[in-house]
Every structure is written in structure tokens, then in C-alpha cells.
Design an enzyme around this catalytic site. Structure first.
Site, PDB file in Angstrom:
ATOM      1  N   ASP A   1      -9.568   5.724  -1.463  1.00 23.76           N
ATOM      2  CA  ASP A   1      -8.547   6.457  -2.200  1.00 23.76           C
ATOM      3  C   ASP A   1      -9.239   7.373  -3.197  1.00 23.76           C
ATOM      4  OD1 ASP A   1      -9.379   4.827  -4.306  1.00 23.76           O
ATOM      5  OD2 ASP A   1      -7.333   4.370  -4.956  1.00 23.76           O
TER       6      ASP A   1
ATOM      7  N   GLU B   1       0.817  -1.214   0.000  1.00 31.49           N
ATOM      8  CA  GLU B   1       0.000   0.000   0.000  1.00 31.49           C
ATOM      9  C   GLU B   1       0.848   1.260   0.000  1.00 31.49           C
ATOM     10  OE1 GLU B   1      -3.096   0.247  -0.601  1.00 31.49           O
ATOM     11  OE2 GLU B   1      -3.401  -1.919  -0.641  1.00 31.49           O
TER      12      GLU B   1
ATOM     13  N   TYR C   1      -6.283   6.046   4.941  1.00 22.27           N
ATOM     14  CA  TYR C   1      -6.371   5.111   3.827  1.00 22.27           C
ATOM     15  C   TYR C   1      -5.563   3.851   4.128  1.00 22.27           C
ATOM     16  CZ  TYR C   1      -5.321   2.705  -0.455  1.00 22.27           C
ATOM     17  OH  TYR C   1      -5.153   1.719  -1.386  1.00 22.27           O
TER      18      TYR C   1
END
Length: 299
Positions: free
Chosen positions: A140, A38, A121
Site C-alpha cells: 500500500d 481490506e 493490493y
């Protein structure tokens, strides 16, 4: 639950099941591996991440291994991914995980958010993709654009996150969040006046339940200015960001002496700018200065 929502969920999950990409971070539920992916994927294309993701995990397969390495080694391994501060953030996070959590990432949202370099996030992505939580929506810029268009209006930050969290079907946290990210990235794309691309509504599995599409895609696009939707990156060529990147690339090879600093950053005729921007790298933990002001990667 309305029949419309059930139909939308079924259509989107079926679409994702038929076209999902085989990506290495989708084949694991290891929290550390998910976190690495990520952070690498933030503002970086998948094609650039793929070769570095597996190489990184081969060298540092756990937070404990990463924490034990010099931060300069992590920055060096980040070459080609851009936004090098993410490498420093990952290292800081790894050290906090080792110091405060015995090397295992927290399993709660609050615990993840308390880690350095981990925002809303990323914390939700770890919960959804490592633990398959159906209590969090991963928001996102792509998922935020989808939600605004579904609602047919611009959303405020708390509204957008609440909509993302509330949209996740029970027991489908992993697949739903992956599907939302893919839908926004490949189908529900931003409008680009005068350029190719843009939303592909005719190919969207959720079009019948999208307020904006059903209304004929009126202006203004509700995604523009909605919470979480990117407004586009600033120009890179000639920017301070470009100079920072050039300096980090140079430091990956060797220390940079003061006399060579401006040239290394691409501004041979502007040493004052080079000095100013170089100080931001030191402040961000991407470089350290010796007594003679020579810069090097941190140990």
C-alpha cells in the site's frame, strides 16, 4: 542472506510484536472477513471501520450471504465509510465467488485478481493475512514509502512490488506484512512541509538499514513519486465526490425525484452538474433510475 537483512527483519518483527494493535481483522484468518476488512480500510481510517466491520460480518458472514442480498442493502451498510463504489465491488465479488468458486475465495494470486473489484493490493492482502503466505508483499502507500526510503531512490511499479515480495522473511508472511503497513502508517510517515508530523526516524526500528535516513534524509525524498506512494487526495469540499456521497446518503433514506436531485447533492443552483454527476452513480451501479428518472438504490 546478508547479516544486515537478518538484523533488519529481527528488529522490525520485534517492534511489531511489542506494539501491534488488537484489531478484529487481525484475530481471524477467514478469507472473506479479511477481504471485507481490506476493502473497508482502503482510504478510510481504522476508527471509522471498527464499528462497521463487525456489524457487517454479523449480517453477511460469508460471500454466499452477501451475494444473496440486494446490492442496495450492502450500500446502505457502507454508510460512513465513504468511497461507496467499494460496496458495489464487494457485492460483485461475492456473486462471482458464489458463481465460479462455490462460495470460497480462490487461494491463488491469479484467481483472486480475476475477481471483480480485486486489485493487486487486496489480492496479496488476502493471501498474506488469511493464508499467511510469505510469497507476497502487501504494497500500500505506507509500505511503498518505506521501501523507497530503504532503497534510497524512487522505484518503478515492478521494482516496488518485487522489493515488497522479496523482503518477506520465510514463514513470516502475516507478521511481516502487518509490520510494514504499521511502520509506514505510524513511523515512516510522509513529509508535510509547514505542518506537524512527518517521518519519526529516531523511533524507527529499521533506521540503521534505511539508505535515506543514513544519508541524512536528503532532498528529494525518494518516496515522493515512487510507485505505490500516494500523492495526496484532491480537495473534497465542493468536489463531484462530495456530491456523489451526499446523493448516496439521501438514497439510503428514500428515492430522490428529479426535482430534488440538485438540492440533495448540495448544488441547488446547478442542476446540470447534479444530473451529470448522478449519471456516474448509475454507471457505477450505485443507483438506478426509474422511468420518471427518480433515483433509488439498486435492488
Amino acid at each position: 542472506m546478508s547479516g544486515g537483512r537478518l538484523a533488519r527483519e529481527g528488529a522490525l518483527l520485534a517492534w511489531f510484536g511489542a506494539r501491534q494493535r488488537d484489531l478484529p481483522w487481525r484475530r481471524t484468518r477467514d478469507p472473506w472477513s479479511i477481504l471485507v476488512a481490506e476493502l473497508m480500510l482502503q482510504q478510510t481510517q481504522v476508527a471509522r471501520v471498527l464499528p462497521r466491520y463487525e456489524a457487517f460480518l454479523a449480517q453477511w458472514p460469508t460471500a454466499t450471504a452477501c451475494a444473496a442480498a440486494p446490492v442496495g442493502d450492502i450500500v446502505t451498510a457502507w454508510a460512513g465509510l465513504g468511497y461507496n463504489r467499494r460496496a458495489v465491488n464487494l457485492h460483485r465479488c461475492a456473486r462471482a465467488v458464489v458463481a465460479d468458486h462455490d462460495g470460497a475465495l480462490p487461494v491463488t494470486l491469479d484467481g483472486l485478481l480475476a475477481l471483480p473489484g480485486i486489485g493487486p493490493y487486496t489480492a496479496r492482502a488476502v493471501l498474506a493475512f488469511a493464508h499467511e503466505s510469505d510469497q507476497v508483499g502487501v504494497l500500500d502507500t505506507n509500505a511503498a514509502r518505506v521501501l523507497a526510503r530503504w532503497e534510497g531512490r524512487s522505484l518503478k511499479p515492478k521494482e516496488a512490488q518485487a522489493a515488497a515480495d522479496g523482503a518477506v522473511p520465510a514463514g513470516q508472511g502475516w507478521a511481516w506484512n502487518q509490520a510494514m503497513l504499521d511502520l509506514g502508517a505510524t513511523i515512516c510517515r510522509p513529509r508535510r512541509p509547514g505542518r506537524s508530523g512527518g517521518p519519526r526516524c529516531d523511533d524507527c526500528p529499521a533506521m540503521p538499514w534505511c539508505t535515506w535516513a543514513v544519508d541524512g534524509r536528503p532532498e528529494p525524498d525518494p518516496a515522493v513519486g515512487s510507485a505505490g506512494v500516494s500523492g495526496g487526495q484532491s480537495v473534497f469540499e465542493g468536489s463531484d465526490r462530495q456530491g456523489r456521497g451526499r446523493l448516496v446518503d439521501a438514497l439510503r433514506i428514500a428515492p430522490v425525484e428529479p426535482a430534488h436531485l440538485a438540492a440533495a447533492m448540495g448544488w441547488p443552483d446547478d442542476p446540470a452538474r447534479a444530473e451529470r454527476v448522478a449519471r456516474t452513480l448509475v454507471a457505477d451501479g450505485l443507483a438506478v433510475a426509474d422511468a420518471d428518472r427518480t433515483l433509488r438504490l439498486p435492488g
